[in-house]
Design a protein around this motif. Structure first.
Motif, PDB file in Angstrom:
ATOM      1  N   ALA A   1     -47.309  60.579  -3.963  1.00 47.92           N
ATOM      2  CA  ALA A   1     -47.758  59.929  -4.744  1.00 47.92           C
ATOM      3  C   ALA A   1     -46.659  59.208  -5.426  1.00 47.92           C
ATOM      4  N   THR A   2     -45.907  59.724  -5.638  1.00 43.98           N
ATOM      5  CA  THR A   2     -45.349  59.830  -7.568  1.00 43.98           C
ATOM      6  C   THR A   2     -43.820  58.847  -6.674  1.00 43.98           C
ATOM      7  N   ALA A   3     -43.353  59.536  -5.184  1.00 41.54           N
ATOM      8  CA  ALA A   3     -42.624  58.278  -4.935  1.00 41.54           C
ATOM      9  C   ALA A   3     -42.821  57.738  -3.901  1.00 41.54           C
ATOM     10  N   VAL A   4     -44.599  56.978  -3.851  1.00 48.73           N
ATOM     11  CA  VAL A   4     -44.338  55.945  -3.167  1.00 48.73           C
ATOM     12  C   VAL A   4     -44.601  55.050  -3.904  1.00 48.73           C
ATOM     13  N   TYR A   5     -45.484  55.800  -5.066  1.00 53.09           N
ATOM     14  CA  TYR A   5     -45.952  54.569  -6.427  1.00 53.09           C
ATOM     15  C   TYR A   5     -44.095  53.918  -7.251  1.00 53.09           C
TER      16      TYR A   5
END
Length: 205
Positions: free
Chosen positions: A74-78
């Motif tokens: 999720a962090t990588a996507v955001y």
């Protein structure tokens, strides 16, 4: 080596987040709330916190949570969406100078690729699936809801593509839907990369 890398970019991330706040938003509660209403800032805080945990205490409870593959995904996507949106949509709208420009470039041009490299090299691979992609859509939807609450109360709309009074409901809802598709696409690509890398690592071992 991975902890050193994480530590260096954790410092860069916090330097940019705090520096941008000091030069542009410090001094009032309203300014602080507005600053924290930028998705850019929230995603960079999440990145800086994850890198800090990886460098200082990866085995702690916060470290295990932030470095868990679904959360790290999720962090990588955001942060990827943050960087790409700024580069392709927002960068031409702002003419920044001085430290504001330097901090802005760190947040949008340095931290996104720095975290993606960290995610590729330091986060366990081979455990993600499309259900994780669906889960990571919840925070962006909550962010859109917050914008709809905070915007009318404060008159502050952080981005032109969600400036409801100017673009109207049809465009607002369309833009939110397009971003959800964008998040989903990036998440699906990263989940596929995770499976491929995990498979290759398994074969090598």
């Amino acid at each position: 080596m991975k902890r050193t890398y994480a530590g260096i970019f954790a410092l860069v991330g916090w330097f940019a987040v705090i520096g941008q706040y000091v030069v542009g938003h410090a001094g009032s509660l309203a300014g602080t709330v507005n600053y924290l209403s930028y998705f850019t800032i929230l995603s960079n805080i999440l990145v800086a916190a994850t890198l800090t945990a990886a460098a200082v205490s990866p085995s702690s409870r916060p470290g295990r949570f932030l470095l868990a593959p679904p959360v790290a995904l999720a962090t990588a996507v955001y942060i990827t969406v943050t960087g790409l949106t700024y580069y392709f949509i927002l960068s031409s709208l702002y003419h920044l100078e001085g430290w504001t420009k330097h901090f802005d470039h760190l947040l949008h041009y340095v931290m996104p690729p720095a975290f993606i490299v960290f995610w590729l090299l330091a986060v366990s691979k081979g455990r993600l699936h499309l259900g994780n992609v669906a889960w990571m859509l919840v925070p962006p939807l909550v962010y859109a809801g917050w914008t709809l609450v905070h915007g009318p109360l404060s008159g502050f709309w952080p981005y032109p593509f969600i400036d409801l009074p100017k673009i109207g409901w049809p465009h607002f809802l369309r833009n939110v839907a397009e971003f959800i598709v964008f998040f989903s696409l990036v998440g699906s690509i990263y989940a596929l990369v995770d499976r491929v890398v995990g498979h290759l690592q398994t074969r090598r071992s």
